[in-house]
Design a protein around this motif. Structure first.
Motif, short mmCIF file in Angstrom:
data_model
loop_
_atom_site.label_atom_id
_atom_site.label_comp_id
_atom_site.label_asym_id
_atom_site.label_seq_id
_atom_site.Cartn_x
_atom_site.Cartn_y
_atom_site.Cartn_z
N ASP A 10 0.80 -1.23 0.00
CA ASP A 10 0.00 0.00 0.00
C ASP A 10 0.84 1.28 0.00
O ASP A 10 0.31 2.37 0.25
CB ASP A 10 -0.98 0.02 1.18
N LEU A 11 2.13 1.17 -0.26
CA LEU A 11 2.98 2.35 -0.37
C LEU A 11 3.24 2.63 -1.84
O LEU A 11 3.77 1.78 -2.56
CB LEU A 11 4.30 2.15 0.37
N MET A 12 2.83 3.81 -2.28
CA MET A 12 3.02 4.21 -3.68
C MET A 12 4.36 4.93 -3.84
O MET A 12 4.74 5.75 -3.00
CB MET A 12 1.90 5.15 -4.12
N VAL A 13 5.05 4.63 -4.92
CA VAL A 13 6.28 5.34 -5.29
C VAL A 13 6.02 5.97 -6.65
O VAL A 13 5.67 5.28 -7.61
CB VAL A 13 7.50 4.40 -5.36
N VAL A 14 6.15 7.29 -6.72
CA VAL A 14 5.81 8.01 -7.95
C VAL A 14 6.95 8.91 -8.38
O VAL A 14 7.78 9.35 -7.56
CB VAL A 14 4.52 8.85 -7.79
N CYS A 15 6.99 9.17 -9.66
CA CYS A 15 7.92 10.16 -10.25
C CYS A 15 7.10 11.38 -10.62
O CYS A 15 6.19 11.29 -11.44
CB CYS A 15 8.62 9.57 -11.47
N CYS A 16 7.40 12.50 -10.00
CA CYS A 16 6.69 13.76 -10.27
C CYS A 16 7.63 14.73 -10.98
O CYS A 16 8.82 14.76 -10.68
CB CYS A 16 6.20 14.40 -8.97
N SER A 17 7.07 15.51 -11.88
CA SER A 17 7.88 16.53 -12.55
C SER A 17 6.98 17.60 -13.13
O SER A 17 5.74 17.46 -13.16
CB SER A 17 8.76 15.91 -13.65
N SER A 18 7.58 18.66 -13.60
CA SER A 18 6.89 19.72 -14.33
C SER A 18 7.91 20.34 -15.27
O SER A 18 9.10 19.99 -15.22
CB SER A 18 6.31 20.75 -13.37
N PRO A 19 7.51 21.23 -16.17
CA PRO A 19 8.47 21.78 -17.13
C PRO A 19 9.67 22.49 -16.50
O PRO A 19 10.71 22.60 -17.15
CB PRO A 19 7.62 22.77 -17.94
N ASN A 20 9.55 22.95 -15.25
CA ASN A 20 10.70 23.60 -14.61
C ASN A 20 11.26 22.80 -13.43
O ASN A 20 12.17 23.25 -12.75
CB ASN A 20 10.33 25.02 -14.13
N THR A 21 10.70 21.62 -13.19
CA THR A 21 11.14 20.77 -12.08
C THR A 21 11.47 19.38 -12.60
O THR A 21 10.57 18.64 -13.00
CB THR A 21 10.06 20.67 -10.99
N PRO A 22 12.76 19.00 -12.63
CA PRO A 22 13.13 17.67 -13.11
C PRO A 22 12.54 16.57 -12.24
O PRO A 22 11.99 16.84 -11.17
CB PRO A 22 14.67 17.70 -13.02
N PRO A 23 12.60 15.32 -12.70
CA PRO A 23 11.97 14.21 -12.00
C PRO A 23 12.31 14.14 -10.51
O PRO A 23 13.47 14.25 -10.13
CB PRO A 23 12.49 12.99 -12.76
N THR A 24 11.26 13.97 -9.72
CA THR A 24 11.34 13.98 -8.26
C THR A 24 10.70 12.70 -7.74
O THR A 24 9.59 12.35 -8.17
CB THR A 24 10.58 15.21 -7.71
N LEU A 25 11.36 12.01 -6.82
CA LEU A 25 10.85 10.75 -6.28
C LEU A 25 10.03 11.02 -5.02
O LEU A 25 10.54 11.62 -4.07
CB LEU A 25 12.01 9.80 -5.97
N ARG A 26 8.76 10.56 -5.01
CA ARG A 26 7.88 10.81 -3.87
C ARG A 26 7.17 9.52 -3.47
O ARG A 26 7.00 8.61 -4.29
CB ARG A 26 6.83 11.88 -4.20
#
Length: 702
Positions: free
Chosen positions: A391-407
């Motif tokens: 039940d623990l999700m690992v996601v890659c988040c980003s935006s055009p000014n923020t490189p890939p971030t692990l959450r």
């Protein structure tokens, strides 16, 4: 503009690491519960001209009495290189790690435990099959429940098929026989077979019983490990390209180890991504239509393995409501189930975003799990699920000014929001301004068969222009055409913005994330509707942002994006100052006999396709009419062409055709030829070369 400056900027933005997979394990201690998150990253290295892969671990501490609350995140362990690994997988109970590794032309299967290397098999020397498949289309590495068997897919041994037809004389007769393959990026994949390794005996065997007209892949053990579930793609009368194509006729099969094979699904549909629930009761998979758009909105099906009843968990979304779930458009991660097997988690396009969703199997209700902020104030425009385990999700988040971030975050209970924790911030963020534009076509460009549709774009620009003058605008057009530019990190866009350009990434009608009607609206309308949509998006951006320079506009794109770029400079010759196109479709009629997806050439112009199709003058005329080559004489903007010599999707002779047409008219044109690259021009050195030349080309002609 100094080439060394351009190369330095590109090295900076392209060298930022991207998480590509993750795994979660947990341990219960007397007073607390710990979670170990292992992430694997990919990082481009311009010095080597290759992509490096490495893994990293985090330990998370949660309260025993409140397991959905992370108390502490310990500092991560060191980065451990995993280059050379083509496949890897952890066993579910003892945490054994299986690795298929490339070493000196041989493929080795290694089994690792907490004491080191436990077993190593040289699969190449055993000569039971050809190369193991490591692609996303067919590839897999699945542990049996007892953890003494491994399942994977490999190329059928050519020697075996020859020997069965008469030995040496057959070898001489058959050695030059043409072997069909599965097209772009799958050129060495022809006859896949399912293989099982017995780790106790060290024996490797090919499973028998797969129907002869089917190519198996994406295999996994069924409960009890006495049978295997797989997706089978029908390859008769001949193979069509599979890469980026979710419309190929296929079915879900169950193969017993005694050789008995049964079909578990309809046979005139397209299937992918079988995923078994933790309790072994239910199998989910994605389902789509055959032919038509080569990428589409898919339904999520669930199969009760006891009753053998199939039901629809998520249906195709034709017209999403504003702000609501827009459908499933991409593959499911390997682990996507909640522990109680009642919920499924996945990422999917939603208009100009990529969001994280959860569907409840009891209510069929879809919930967004992304940060509960309005679209206008979202920090991340893209949420990509890597895994959900325990039940623990690992996601890659980003935006055009923020490189890939692990959450990470725990699956929420009903009515709760996710509490997200960031494990790894990017090395740097960038001072860009980005915004999402919703664009409505003018009334005269409304599609009467799919009336009322709109589309969107993402505008990225430097927050502080390099000079006081207005900002030059690069219109970046995605390929597909049925794909999407979400508001995520894109190193080409970031590099251009870092060098002072504004970038408009357009999601014209036909892009994913806007519903199936939006996709279908483009069928028969290529070269018209999509071209006008891009032009409307550009005019909208110029109207809404007065800092953009309307006199310095350029178009860039690859594949269908290159097709549209060349159309735009041909149909609007006074509007654009430069064009840079990668492997563009130039003449759909001459492409007909050389592409690995011949069906799309008919579908794209509104014609039905069948395998026995013979070109007619009318069909070829329709293809030619919708092609950029018909506007070549009007092109005034300088054109840069970048072509891959091994492109199976869009023959490089397409670009050469435009090159000769422009040269004959003394129009400014430059051609870059990459003999070892394919359609995506994805080699690290190729991408760096393309970026450098594109920037210098734009700068020269601006």
């Amino acid at each position: 503009m100094d080439p060394s400056q351009v190369t330095g900027v590109y090295g900076e933005v392209s060298g930022l690491p991207v998480p590509v997979s993750a795994h979660v394990s947990q341990e219960q201690l007397p007073e607390l519960r710990t979670y170990t998150v292992t992430a694997e990253w990919s990082q481009s290295d311009l010095v080597r001209g290759s992509r490096l892969r490495y893994s990293q671990q985090w330990t998370l501490i949660a309260d025993s009495n409140h397991r959905k609350s992370i108390r502490t995140v310990l500092p991560p362990g060191p980065c451990v290189p995993v280059s050379g690994e083509s496949l890897s997988g952890l066993s579910p109970i003892r945490g054994l790690r299986a690795v298929v590794r490339e070493t000196s032309g041989h493929q080795l299967l290694e089994i690792w435990d907490h004491r080191g290397l436990r077993k190593c098999l040289n699969l190449t020397a055993l000569n039971k099959h050809g190369r193991v498949y490591d692609d996303a289309q067919f590839g897999c590495l699945s542990w049996s429940e007892c953890e003494n068997k491994l399942l994977y897919v490999a190329e059928k041994n050519k020697d075996t098929s020859i020997e069965s037809h008469g030995g040496d004389s057959a070898c001489r007769k058959d050695r030059s026989v043409y072997r069909e393959d599965w097209g772009e990026t799958l050129t060495n994949k022809s006859v896949p077979v399912i293989c099982v390794v017995n780790l106790q005996s060290g024996s490797v065997s090919e499973l028998q019983g797969v129907p002869p007209d089917v190519s198996p892949g994406q295999a996994l053990w069924a409960p009890g490990s006495q049978s295997v579930v797989f997706i089978g793609w029908y390859h008769e009368p001949f193979r069509l390209g599979l890469r980026f194509c979710s419309n190929r006729r296929s079915a879900l099969f169950k193969l017993h180890l005694d050789g008995n094979c049964e079909c578990l699904s309809g046979s005139n549909l397209s299937m992918s991504c079988p995923r078994l629930s933790p309790d072994g009761s239910t199998l989910i998979y994605l389902q789509g239509q055959v032919f038509g758009p080569h990428n589409q909105c898919l339904s999520l099906q669930q199969l009760d393995l006891t009753s053998r009843k199939t039901s629809t968990l998520l249906d195709v979304v034709n017209r999403p409501q504003t702000g609501e779930f827009a459908g499933v458009y991409e593959a499911l991660p390997t682990c996507c189930w909640s522990t109680d097997a009642q919920r499924v988690v996945f990422s999917s396009a939603r208009r100009n975003w990529k969001d994280l969703f959860m569907v409840d199997r009891q209510s069929n209700k879809v919930t967004s799990l992304s940060d509960s902020l309005t679209d206008l104030s979202k920090v991340y425009g893209s949420w990509k699920l890597l895994t959900v385990q325990n039940d623990l999700m690992v996601v890659c988040c980003s935006s055009p000014n923020t490189p890939p971030t692990l959450r990470v975050g725990f699956l929420p209970s009903a009515g709760e929001a996710v509490t997200w924790r960031t494990l790894q911030q990017p090395v740097m963020t960038f001072d860009f301004h980005w915004t999402v534009l919703d664009v409505t076509p003018p009334p005269e460009e409304d599609n009467t068969h799919y009336s009322g549709l709109d589309f969107g774009a993402v505008l990225v620009k430097p927050s502080r222009p390099l000079h006081d003058a207005e900002i030059p605008l690069v219109i970046f057009i995605h390929g597909g055409p049925h794909s999407q530019f979400p508001a995520e990190w894109n190193c080409t866009t970031a590099g251009l913005a870092q060098l002072g350009f504004a970038v408009l990434m357009v999601n014209y009608r036909g892009s994913t994330g806007f519903g199936q009607d939006n996709i279908l609206s483009l069928i028969g309308q290529i070269g018209g509707q999509d071209v006008k949509d891009v032009q409307t998006a550009v005019l909208t951006a110029l109207q809404r942002d007065v800092t953009l320079d309307p006199k310095r506009l350029a178009v860039i794109g690859g594949s269908h994006g290159g097709f549209l770029s060349c159309h735009l400079v041909g149909q609007y010759p006074e509007f654009y100052r430069a064009c840079a196109a990668r492997n563009p479709v130039i003449n759909a009629a001459t492409l007909l006999g050389t592409t690995d997806i011949v069906d799309w050439r008919y579908t794209s112009v509104g014609l039905q396709y069948s395998y026995d199709q013979i070109p007619t003058a009318e069909a070829l005329a329709a293809m030619l009419e919708k092609s950029p080559i018909t506007h070549a004489a009007q092109i005034k903007a300088p054109v840069l062409l970048m072509l891959g010599g091994r492109d199976r999707r869009v023959s490089p002779h397409q670009g050469l055709e435009l090159y000769k047409a422009l040269k004959s008219r003394a129009s400014p044109v430059r051609l870059l030829w990459f003999p070892e690259d394919g359609h995506s021009l994805s080699r690290v050195d190729t991408q760096a070369d393309c970026f450098l030349n594109t920037v210098l080309w734009l700068h020269q002609h601006f």
